[in-house]
Design a protein around this motif. Sequence first.
Motif, PDB file in Angstrom:
ATOM      1  N   SER A 103     -31.131 -26.401  80.204  1.00  0.00           N
ATOM      2  CA  SER A 103     -32.038 -27.479  80.593  1.00  0.00           C
ATOM      3  C   SER A 103     -31.584 -28.029  81.931  1.00  0.00           C
ATOM      4  O   SER A 103     -30.395 -28.051  82.239  1.00  0.00           O
ATOM      5  N   TYR A 148     -36.879 -33.516  81.875  1.00  0.00           N
ATOM      6  CA  TYR A 148     -36.208 -32.305  81.421  1.00  0.00           C
ATOM      7  C   TYR A 148     -37.083 -31.090  81.687  1.00  0.00           C
ATOM      8  O   TYR A 148     -38.298 -31.131  81.484  1.00  0.00           O
ATOM      9  N   TYR A 202     -36.818 -27.173  80.321  1.00  0.00           N
ATOM     10  CA  TYR A 202     -36.088 -26.274  79.428  1.00  0.00           C
ATOM     11  C   TYR A 202     -36.455 -24.839  79.734  1.00  0.00           C
ATOM     12  O   TYR A 202     -37.619 -24.523  79.992  1.00  0.00           O
ATOM     13  N   SER A 262     -32.754 -26.517  69.815  1.00  0.00           N
ATOM     14  CA  SER A 262     -32.108 -26.864  71.083  1.00  0.00           C
ATOM     15  C   SER A 262     -32.745 -28.100  71.700  1.00  0.00           C
ATOM     16  O   SER A 262     -32.048 -29.027  72.127  1.00  0.00           O
ATOM     17  N   ILE A 263     -34.063 -28.129  71.752  1.00  0.00           N
ATOM     18  CA  ILE A 263     -34.761 -29.288  72.318  1.00  0.00           C
ATOM     19  C   ILE A 263     -34.542 -30.510  71.432  1.00  0.00           C
ATOM     20  O   ILE A 263     -34.329 -31.623  71.932  1.00  0.00           O
ATOM     21  N   SER A 317     -31.100 -31.851  72.139  1.00  0.00           N
ATOM     22  CA  SER A 317     -31.127 -32.530  73.435  1.00  0.00           C
ATOM     23  C   SER A 317     -31.764 -33.912  73.315  1.00  0.00           C
ATOM     24  O   SER A 317     -31.263 -34.895  73.874  1.00  0.00           O
TER      25      SER A 317
END
Length: 162
Positions: free
Chosen positions: A82, A98, A100, A114-115, A118
């Motif tokens: 990211s 962000y 990604y 993952s997101i 984050s």
Amino acid sequence: ELKCNWKTYVDNYSEGYHIFVCHPELDESMTAQKDYRVEVSESSRCMKHVVPLKEDTNAQSTGLWAFLFPNLAINVYGEGLSIERMMPVTPTVMRIKYTYMFKPGTPQKVIDDSIGGSTTLTDEDRDIAEQVQRNLESGIYVASRYSPRHENGTYAFAKVLW
């Protein structure tokens, strides 16, 4: 949007001792607080977080976190990365943008996890950065010496600003 000055948020990003209080999942995946460090470039315009992790840690926690002055972070982990841009809106409000990116063929669950991780970290950082901003505005904050062990990144950021 975060209710803090962008420099307050970057100060938070520039050190790691808040992890053990503010980021329980990340803290759980790390070997020990004493092993965490921030490496600062000679120009003080780039810093890298070194986060030793336990061997059984999942891919979302492993990676590289780097900051480039004045307001760009690159976070590389697992199957992707990211790019985090910290943008001032007003003296007491900022926005994080962000972007990604993931390897082709990365399963959607890995992308979502993952997101999601984050987003969780950002929410936890928002809480501490907004509290620090309130303390700064109230006048209760008193400047003191930087900790060479824990605040070398914060010191480097301040040095480049001023």
